[in-house]
Design a protein around this motif. Structure first.
Motif, PDB file in Angstrom:
ATOM      1  N   LEU A  91       0.830  -1.200   0.000  1.00  0.00           N
ATOM      2  CA  LEU A  91       0.000   0.000   0.000  1.00  0.00           C
ATOM      3  C   LEU A  91       0.869   1.258   0.000  1.00  0.00           C
ATOM      4  CD1 LEU A  91      -2.735  -1.151   2.520  1.00  0.00           C
ATOM      5  CD2 LEU A  91      -3.147  -0.500   0.130  1.00  0.00           C
ATOM      6  N   GLY A  92       1.950   1.216   0.782  1.00  0.00           N
ATOM      7  CA  GLY A  92       2.871   2.348   0.801  1.00  0.00           C
ATOM      8  C   GLY A  92       3.531   2.558  -0.541  1.00  0.00           C
ATOM      9  N   ALA A  93       3.952   1.462  -1.168  1.00  0.00           N
ATOM     10  CA  ALA A  93       4.599   1.558  -2.480  1.00  0.00           C
ATOM     11  C   ALA A  93       3.637   2.105  -3.533  1.00  0.00           C
ATOM     12  CB  ALA A  93       5.122   0.193  -2.904  1.00  0.00           C
ATOM     13  N   SER A  94       2.352   1.835  -3.365  1.00  0.00           N
ATOM     14  CA  SER A  94       1.356   2.292  -4.337  1.00  0.00           C
ATOM     15  C   SER A  94       0.898   3.719  -4.079  1.00  0.00           C
ATOM     16  CB  SER A  94       0.138   1.368  -4.321  1.00  0.00           C
ATOM     17  OG  SER A  94      -0.585   1.522  -3.103  1.00  0.00           O
ATOM     18  N   GLY A  95       1.335   4.301  -2.943  1.00  0.00           N
ATOM     19  CA  GLY A  95       0.972   5.680  -2.628  1.00  0.00           C
ATOM     20  C   GLY A  95      -0.294   5.841  -1.810  1.00  0.00           C
ATOM     21  N   ASP A  96      -0.861   4.747  -1.336  1.00  0.00           N
ATOM     22  CA  ASP A  96      -2.093   4.813  -0.534  1.00  0.00           C
ATOM     23  C   ASP A  96      -1.717   4.849   0.945  1.00  0.00           C
ATOM     24  OD1 ASP A  96      -4.567   4.607   0.626  1.00  0.00           O
ATOM     25  OD2 ASP A  96      -5.214   2.857  -0.520  1.00  0.00           O
ATOM     26  N   ALA A  97      -1.291   6.024   1.415  1.00  0.00           N
ATOM     27  CA  ALA A  97      -0.784   6.146   2.779  1.00  0.00           C
ATOM     28  C   ALA A  97      -1.858   5.913   3.831  1.00  0.00           C
ATOM     29  CB  ALA A  97      -0.148   7.517   2.972  1.00  0.00           C
ATOM     30  N   ALA A  98      -3.078   6.363   3.565  1.00  0.00           N
ATOM     31  CA  ALA A  98      -4.147   6.197   4.556  1.00  0.00           C
ATOM     32  C   ALA A  98      -4.421   4.723   4.819  1.00  0.00           C
ATOM     33  CB  ALA A  98      -5.417   6.900   4.075  1.00  0.00           C
ATOM     34  N   SER A  99      -4.482   3.930   3.753  1.00  0.00           N
ATOM     35  CA  SER A  99      -4.707   2.493   3.930  1.00  0.00           C
ATOM     36  C   SER A  99      -3.478   1.818   4.535  1.00  0.00           C
ATOM     37  CB  SER A  99      -5.037   1.853   2.577  1.00  0.00           C
ATOM     38  OG  SER A  99      -6.248   2.363   2.063  1.00  0.00           O
ATOM     39  N   GLU A 100      -2.296   2.345   4.211  1.00  0.00           N
ATOM     40  CA  GLU A 100      -1.068   1.814   4.822  1.00  0.00           C
ATOM     41  C   GLU A 100      -1.117   1.991   6.335  1.00  0.00           C
ATOM     42  OE1 GLU A 100       3.804   2.548   4.684  1.00  0.00           O
ATOM     43  OE2 GLU A 100       2.446   3.918   3.646  1.00  0.00           O
ATOM     44  N   VAL A 101      -1.553   3.166   6.778  1.00  0.00           N
ATOM     45  CA  VAL A 101      -1.679   3.424   8.222  1.00  0.00           C
ATOM     46  C   VAL A 101      -2.644   2.431   8.854  1.00  0.00           C
ATOM     47  CG1 VAL A 101      -2.604   5.045   9.925  1.00  0.00           C
ATOM     48  CG2 VAL A 101      -1.034   5.851   8.161  1.00  0.00           C
ATOM     49  N   SER A 102      -3.770   2.197   8.209  1.00  0.00           N
ATOM     50  CA  SER A 102      -4.770   1.267   8.746  1.00  0.00           C
ATOM     51  C   SER A 102      -4.182  -0.133   8.901  1.00  0.00           C
ATOM     52  CB  SER A 102      -5.985   1.228   7.827  1.00  0.00           C
ATOM     53  OG  SER A 102      -6.934   0.291   8.283  1.00  0.00           O
ATOM     54  N   ALA A 103      -3.434  -0.597   7.893  1.00  0.00           N
ATOM     55  CA  ALA A 103      -2.824  -1.927   7.975  1.00  0.00           C
ATOM     56  C   ALA A 103      -1.783  -1.977   9.085  1.00  0.00           C
ATOM     57  CB  ALA A 103      -2.188  -2.289   6.634  1.00  0.00           C
ATOM     58  N   LEU A 104      -0.991  -0.913   9.222  1.00  0.00           N
ATOM     59  CA  LEU A 104       0.038  -0.885  10.266  1.00  0.00           C
ATOM     60  C   LEU A 104      -0.578  -0.842  11.662  1.00  0.00           C
ATOM     61  CD1 LEU A 104       2.627   1.514   8.592  1.00  0.00           C
ATOM     62  CD2 LEU A 104       2.949  -0.912   9.099  1.00  0.00           C
ATOM     63  N   GLN A 105      -1.699  -0.157  11.795  1.00  0.00           N
ATOM     64  CA  GLN A 105      -2.381  -0.134  13.090  1.00  0.00           C
ATOM     65  C   GLN A 105      -2.830  -1.535  13.499  1.00  0.00           C
ATOM     66  OE1 GLN A 105      -5.322   2.860  12.121  1.00  0.00           O
ATOM     67  NE2 GLN A 105      -4.226   4.461  13.258  1.00  0.00           N
ATOM     68  N   LYS A 106      -3.245  -2.338  12.525  1.00  0.00           N
ATOM     69  CA  LYS A 106      -3.630  -3.722  12.815  1.00  0.00           C
ATOM     70  C   LYS A 106      -2.415  -4.555  13.217  1.00  0.00           C
ATOM     71  CE  LYS A 106      -7.624  -3.581   9.704  1.00  0.00           C
ATOM     72  NZ  LYS A 106      -8.203  -4.054   8.427  1.00  0.00           N
ATOM     73  N   VAL A 107      -1.273  -4.280  12.558  1.00  0.00           N
ATOM     74  CA  VAL A 107      -0.032  -4.978  12.924  1.00  0.00           C
ATOM     75  C   VAL A 107       0.338  -4.649  14.368  1.00  0.00           C
ATOM     76  CG1 VAL A 107       2.451  -5.160  12.480  1.00  0.00           C
ATOM     77  CG2 VAL A 107       0.851  -5.096  10.563  1.00  0.00           C
ATOM     78  N   VAL A 108       0.276  -3.358  14.719  1.00  0.00           N
ATOM     79  CA  VAL A 108       0.635  -2.933  16.079  1.00  0.00           C
ATOM     80  C   VAL A 108      -0.320  -3.538  17.100  1.00  0.00           C
ATOM     81  CG1 VAL A 108       0.732  -0.930  17.627  1.00  0.00           C
ATOM     82  CG2 VAL A 108       1.790  -0.819  15.354  1.00  0.00           C
TER      83      VAL A 108
END
Length: 295
Positions: free
Chosen positions: A72-89
């Motif tokens: 998601l980060g590589a594709s430029g979708d930072a908002a969705s990247e944050v959501s995925a990282l929050q689930k990881v945390v």
């Protein structure tokens, strides 16, 4: 991606996932493997769809979530990247690396207070993590907490953290202290001699510090070696030439700049013969007029 060093502070980019080979060896999920192959071919949308399917089948699969965040980060979708990282945390609250990835992404999209809170937790969990300390310093700097930021930047430079010298140099320039910034920007440039952003930062700091000969010399080097015709380097070089004693000779400084940038050997020779000060610059650097003409 990371912010470019020539225009702002550079966040350390955090990639959580391990190598493709490791996943192939250790993870039986065909979906994750398929997604990795798609991502390697820059087919990010398809990779995201496959990884979302993998996560839907196994919501607690941290590996799939980490890769989803990366893609998601590589594709430029930072908002969705944050959501995925929050689930990881949420699945691994004690992981400093996961917190670092989340905090860095929050910082890059301008959510600075949230980034500060997350990165502070990462540093608390892992005090020796220089990347977390560096990115926390950037958050402080952009929040206006200059004393804390400067202290943290210096500590990061002492620890030889990635990008620390460049960040400290740029930060000092922002504070109106270009003379102090030169040491750190030169260190960053020396560490990455082929880096145009590092060279441009140093060129600007030298100019702002009144060290025109050095700034002009570096401008020549940029146009000769790193980026012939680069508009930023050429503009800075022209400004420095006009501010030097060459400015007393009408438009000759600009003529010399054009001759150098266009590699017009005959014009450079003529100007060197016409205006002794032009050759003097070369003598001060221990570089002959013949070498100038190779530009």
């Amino acid at each position: 991606g990371c912010w470019p060093a020539q225009s702002r502070l550079r966040w350390v980019c955090i990639i959580l996932s391990t190598s493709v080979a490791a996943i192939v060896a250790d993870n039986s999920s065909d979906l994750v493997q398929d997604a990795l192959l798609l991502a390697q071919g820059a087919r990010y949308k398809e990779a995201v769809d496959v990884l979302r399917e993998a996560v839907s089948l196994a919501p607690a699969n941290i590996t799939a979530l980490q890769y989803l965040a990366d893609v998601l980060g590589a594709s430029g979708d930072a908002a969705s990247e944050v959501s995925a990282l929050q689930k990881v945390v949420a699945l691994a609250p004690g992981s400093a690396e996961s917190l670092l990835a989340l905090g860095s992404t929050l910082g890059r999209i301008g959510q600075l207070r949230e980034a500060e809170a997350v990165l502070s937790t990462a540093v608390h969990l892992q005090p020796a993590n220089n990347d977390a300390r560096s990115n926390l310093a950037i958050a402080w700097a952009q929040l206006g907490r200059t004393e804390e930021a400067e202290s943290a930047f210096h500590a990061a430079v002492a620890a030889d953290a990635p990008g620390a010298a460049s960040n400290l140099g740029f930060f000092l320039r922002q504070l109106g202290r270009p003379a102090e910034s030169v040491e750190f920007l030169r260190k960053a440039s020396d560490a990455s001699p082929g880096s145009l952003p590092a060279a441009l930062q140093l060129q600007a700091a030298l100019s702002e510090s009144g060290r025109l000969n050095e700034a002009i010399h570096l401008g020549y080097h940029i146009l000769k070696v790193l980026a012939p015709g680069d508009a930023t380097a050429r503009s800075q070089l022209g400004q420095d030439l006009r501010a030097s004693h060459l400015g007393e000779h009408g438009g000759l400084a600009d003529e010399f700049l054009v001759a150098v940038a266009s590699r017009n050997h005959a014009a450079v020779h003529k100007l060197l013969e016409t205006v002794p000060e032009l050759a003097t610059f070369q003598d001060e650097w221990g570089v002959s007029g013949v070498v100038v003409c190779t530009l």
